[in-house]
Write a protein that holds these residues in place. Structure first.
Motif, short mmCIF file in Angstrom:
data_model
loop_
_atom_site.label_atom_id
_atom_site.label_comp_id
_atom_site.label_asym_id
_atom_site.label_seq_id
_atom_site.Cartn_x
_atom_site.Cartn_y
_atom_site.Cartn_z
N ARG A 23 1.86 9.56 -10.06
CA ARG A 23 2.45 9.43 -8.74
C ARG A 23 1.59 8.55 -7.83
O ARG A 23 2.11 7.69 -7.11
N ILE A 24 0.29 8.76 -7.84
CA ILE A 24 -0.61 7.96 -7.01
C ILE A 24 -0.56 6.50 -7.43
O ILE A 24 -0.46 5.60 -6.58
N ASP A 25 -0.62 6.25 -8.73
CA ASP A 25 -0.57 4.87 -9.22
C ASP A 25 0.73 4.19 -8.80
O ASP A 25 0.72 3.03 -8.34
N GLU A 26 1.84 4.90 -8.96
CA GLU A 26 3.15 4.33 -8.63
C GLU A 26 3.27 4.02 -7.14
O GLU A 26 3.68 2.92 -6.74
N LEU A 27 2.92 5.00 -6.30
CA LEU A 27 3.08 4.83 -4.85
C LEU A 27 2.09 3.81 -4.30
O LEU A 27 2.44 3.01 -3.42
N ALA A 28 0.86 3.82 -4.79
CA ALA A 28 -0.14 2.86 -4.32
C ALA A 28 0.27 1.43 -4.68
O ALA A 28 0.06 0.49 -3.89
N LYS A 29 0.84 1.28 -5.86
CA LYS A 29 1.32 -0.04 -6.26
C LYS A 29 2.46 -0.50 -5.37
O LYS A 29 2.48 -1.65 -4.91
N ARG A 30 3.40 0.41 -5.09
CA ARG A 30 4.54 0.06 -4.23
C ARG A 30 4.08 -0.33 -2.84
O ARG A 30 4.62 -1.27 -2.24
N LEU A 31 3.09 0.41 -2.31
CA LEU A 31 2.66 0.18 -0.93
C LEU A 31 1.42 -0.71 -0.83
O LEU A 31 0.78 -0.78 0.22
N LEU A 32 1.07 -1.36 -1.93
CA LEU A 32 0.03 -2.40 -1.94
C LEU A 32 -1.35 -1.88 -1.55
O LEU A 32 -2.11 -2.54 -0.84
N LEU A 33 -1.68 -0.69 -2.04
CA LEU A 33 -3.00 -0.11 -1.77
C LEU A 33 -3.83 0.10 -3.04
O LEU A 33 -4.94 0.63 -2.95
N SER A 34 -3.33 -0.30 -4.17
CA SER A 34 -4.00 -0.01 -5.44
C SER A 34 -5.44 -0.50 -5.47
O SER A 34 -6.34 0.18 -5.98
#
Length: 246
Positions: A114-125
């Motif tokens: 979930r963290i990987d997916e959301l961070a990627k979507r919101l450009l915070l990875s």
């Protein structure tokens, strides 16, 4: 379904209620835009919805769970993005998200995905390992959205979520909210950006001086006001200046 029934809230010795006999209903799968001038009672209502304030009177239900008598079960269904996100600044973003995942008892495998997916979507990875103190306001706003969505809540409540976001981040957030509602969840958010509300929301609530003036779709409001009112901004100004409950 989110239901608010006859909510009242007054602060201290103020002569007027901050929220005055507010009742509304938001169906599952809908995006509900909560609109009003400054000081209208939007943030007070939202703080009651998420349990930061107790109503003086009235009830709040989500999927039959009472925010007062079933507080823990009610809150487990909620994700919240405040207007001013507050963090432990010396934590890294990843540590903060792990803290949230621990509270909601999300297992290690699911939380990572979930963290990987959301961070990627919101450009915070690329900055998850950075201390939050180094984040800009917009980055903190995106982190707050990730934290709210991490436990996959059924009800997402956001207070001015577009504030501080650049155009690309705003576009991404709007797409996320559409997908979230399409999956059968409920979105409740306040905004001053009326163009966003008109484009994004299935239903609207307009509040002034603690009283709900209107609840329904943009198209219904447009029909009520007649021809010549093509945008929400014009309708909003007409309604709030008249101040007549609908």
């Amino acid at each position: 379904m989110l239901e608010c029934k006859n909510l009242y809230k007054r602060y201290g010795n103020q002569k007027k209620n901050a929220v005055d006999n507010l009742s509304l209903c938001v169906e599952s799968g809908q995006i509900f835009g909560f609109l009003g001038p400054n000081g209208a009672g939007k943030s007070t209502t939202i703080k009651m919805l998420v349990g930061l304030l107790k109503p003086d009177q009235g009830t709040i239900l989500f999927d039959g769970k009472n925010s007062g008598s079933d507080a823990l079960a009610y809150k487990q269904d909620i994700g919240y993005v405040p207007d001013e996100p507050v963090f432990y600044e010396r934590m890294t973003a990843l540590e903060h998200l792990a803290f949230i995942a621990d509270i909601y008892e999300i297992d290690r495998h699911e939380r990572k995905n979930r963290i990987d997916e959301l961070a990627k979507r919101l450009l915070l990875s690329d900055v998850l390992s950075d201390q939050i103190s180094s984040y800009s306001h917009g980055m903190k706003q995106k982190l707050s959205v990730i934290a709210a969505l991490l436990p996959s809540p059924k009800l997402l409540i956001l207070d001015e979520p577009m504030a501080g976001l650049d155009p690309k981040a705003s576009f991404i957030l709007k797409q996320l909210l559409k997908e979230y509602a399409k999956a059968g969840n409920t979105v409740f958010f306040s905004t001053h950006v009326l163009e966003v509300a008109q484009q994004l929301c299935d239903t609207l609530g307009i509040i002034k001086e603690g009283k709900l003036l209107y609840s329904g779709s943009f198209e219904q409001l447009q029909a009520n006001k007649g021809e010549g009112t093509e945008n929400l901004e014009q309708l909003f100004l007409e309604l709030t200046e008249e101040g007549t409950p609908s």
